[in-house]
Design an enzyme around this catalytic site. Structure first.
Site, PDB file in Angstrom:
ATOM      1  N   ASP A  54     -10.362   1.038   8.982  1.00  0.00           N
ATOM      2  CA  ASP A  54      -8.785   1.291   8.960  1.00  0.00           C
ATOM      3  C   ASP A  54      -8.445   0.038   8.010  1.00  0.00           C
ATOM      4  O   ASP A  54      -8.711  -1.062   8.721  1.00  0.00           O
ATOM      5  CB  ASP A  54      -8.209   1.337  10.152  1.00  0.00           C
ATOM      6  CG  ASP A  54      -6.583   1.482  10.103  1.00  0.00           C
ATOM      7  OD1 ASP A  54      -6.078   1.047   9.096  1.00  0.00           O
ATOM      8  OD2 ASP A  54      -5.954   1.921  10.928  1.00  0.00           O
ATOM      9  N   ASN A  81      -9.721   2.319  -2.510  1.00  0.00           N
ATOM     10  CA  ASN A  81      -9.080   3.387  -2.676  1.00  0.00           C
ATOM     11  C   ASN A  81      -8.084   3.920  -1.887  1.00  0.00           C
ATOM     12  O   ASN A  81      -7.205   4.584  -2.209  1.00  0.00           O
ATOM     13  CB  ASN A  81     -10.199   4.548  -2.840  1.00  0.00           C
ATOM     14  CG  ASN A  81      -9.502   5.990  -2.759  1.00  0.00           C
ATOM     15  OD1 ASN A  81      -8.899   6.320  -3.918  1.00  0.00           O
ATOM     16  ND2 ASN A  81      -9.812   6.903  -1.870  1.00  0.00           N
ATOM     17  N   SER A 132      -5.474   1.791  -8.748  1.00  0.00           N
ATOM     18  CA  SER A 132      -3.729   1.789  -8.742  1.00  0.00           C
ATOM     19  C   SER A 132      -3.144   3.171  -9.131  1.00  0.00           C
ATOM     20  O   SER A 132      -3.545   3.911  -8.364  1.00  0.00           O
ATOM     21  CB  SER A 132      -3.521   0.642 -10.094  1.00  0.00           C
ATOM     22  OG  SER A 132      -2.180   0.410 -10.118  1.00  0.00           O
ATOM     23  N   TYR A 146       6.355   2.223  -3.046  1.00  0.00           N
ATOM     24  CA  TYR A 146       5.160   2.566  -3.583  1.00  0.00           C
ATOM     25  C   TYR A 146       4.741   1.757  -4.971  1.00  0.00           C
ATOM     26  O   TYR A 146       3.937   1.127  -4.975  1.00  0.00           O
ATOM     27  CB  TYR A 146       4.966   4.061  -3.890  1.00  0.00           C
ATOM     28  CG  TYR A 146       3.677   4.498  -4.439  1.00  0.00           C
ATOM     29  CD1 TYR A 146       2.448   4.600  -3.850  1.00  0.00           C
ATOM     30  CD2 TYR A 146       3.787   4.992  -5.944  1.00  0.00           C
ATOM     31  CE1 TYR A 146       1.531   4.954  -4.561  1.00  0.00           C
ATOM     32  CE2 TYR A 146       2.540   5.436  -6.385  1.00  0.00           C
ATOM     33  CZ  TYR A 146       1.176   5.356  -5.754  1.00  0.00           C
ATOM     34  OH  TYR A 146       0.188   5.709  -6.378  1.00  0.00           O
ATOM     35  N   LYS A 150       1.855  -0.882  -5.979  1.00  0.00           N
ATOM     36  CA  LYS A 150       0.776  -0.871  -7.244  1.00  0.00           C
ATOM     37  C   LYS A 150       1.169  -1.805  -8.334  1.00  0.00           C
ATOM     38  O   LYS A 150       0.123  -1.978  -8.917  1.00  0.00           O
ATOM     39  CB  LYS A 150       0.950   0.845  -7.842  1.00  0.00           C
ATOM     40  CG  LYS A 150       0.560   1.737  -6.741  1.00  0.00           C
ATOM     41  CD  LYS A 150      -0.783   1.664  -6.182  1.00  0.00           C
ATOM     42  CE  LYS A 150      -1.403   2.574  -5.429  1.00  0.00           C
ATOM     43  NZ  LYS A 150      -2.703   2.456  -5.011  1.00  0.00           N
TER      44      LYS A 150
END
Length: 270
Positions: A54, A81, A132, A146, A150
């Site tokens: 995790d 990822n 990304s 979000y 990124k």
């Protein structure tokens, strides 16, 4: 000698396809996920080690890295990822929602990277690939958290080149566009639904647009982009994972801020 790759978020989507591709290419694979006990396919593959990881739990990160090194000797490539998208208006986001988005997508990525770096630095060799998104180069409505994570991943990765290239460690960014993965399912979170009613019409329209957005089913394209980044021996930094992602990024760079904003606002009826 076989090389070894560690992949976070391997239970579904891009991570799962990447495990399969590298396994087929005769790599050792450390496939990490939050619930490896539920896995029924990857655990049957030779030279694939399933571990519980995790990205918000440093002990689980250290344990996974240690288990991978104990079994395979070293980690040659890291693929960060794991991640998800929080959608909704920023005004309504709780502190917990904001911190969780950054803990998973950004701080977790840093923690996993820090865990593998001592070994890579000692070996004077390694590749770190951060997943990304087109959303790390341009923005959509109602995705501010979000996009912030990124964009942070993009800046972090670009800067780390200077620190780590001197030790033979390469940095790569893979930028997928729209794919049919769990991103729109279990990997999506809607921010506090009890926010101001003013946002509701445009947000509902946005969600309808996203639901009907043309998504590619060819997830293996992303795995192939990751494989290229891991093996090409090039100093190339960014790898758009599909032609649509590349075209959208190029469009953003051709247009000024205002023109792009107007185009996107029109696209989403705002």
């Amino acid at each position: 000698m076989k090389k070894t790759i560690l992949i976070t978020g391997a239970s579904s989507g891009f991570g799962r396809e990447t495990v399969k591709l590298f396994n087929a290419k005769n790599w050792n694979v450390i496939a990490t996920m939050r619930s490896p006990e539920k896995e029924t396919e990857l655990n049957k593959l030779d030279n694939v080690l399933l571990t519980k990881l995790d990205v918000t739990n440093k002990q689980s990160i250290q344990s996974s890295v240690a288990a991978g090194i104990e079994k395979f000797g070293c980690i040659d490539v890291l693929v960060n990822n794991a991640g998800y998208g929080a959608f909704g208006e920023l005004e309504s986001a709780t502190e917990e929602e904001i911190r969780k988005q950054f803990d998973v997508n950004f701080f977790g990525l840093i923690a996993v990277t820090q865990a593998v770096l001592p070994g890579m630095r000692e070996n004077r060799n390694g590749v770190i690939i951060n997943i990304s998104s087109v959303g790390g180069r341009l923005t959509f409505p109602y995705c501010s958290l979000y996009h912030a994570t990124k964009f942070a991943v993009e800046g972090l990765t670009e800067s780390l080149q200077y620190e780590l290239n001197q030790f033979g460690i390469s940095l790569k960014i893979v930028e997928p566009g729209g794919y049919k993965t769990e991103f729109a399912g279990s990997s999506m979170s809607i921010l506090n639904a009890d926010g101001p009613a003013d946002y509701k019409p445009s947000f509902e329209h946005f969600m309808t647009m996203i639901a009907n957005w043309p998504m590619s089913e060819n997830i293996v394209e992303v795995a192939e982009a990751i494989y290229e980044a891991a093996t090409d021996g090039d100093e190339k930094l960014r790898y758009p994972a599909d032609i649509h992602a590349a075209e959208l990024i190029q469009t953003r760079h051709r247009m000024g801020d205002l023109d792009f904003k107007k185009m996107m606002a029109a696209q989403f009826g705002m």
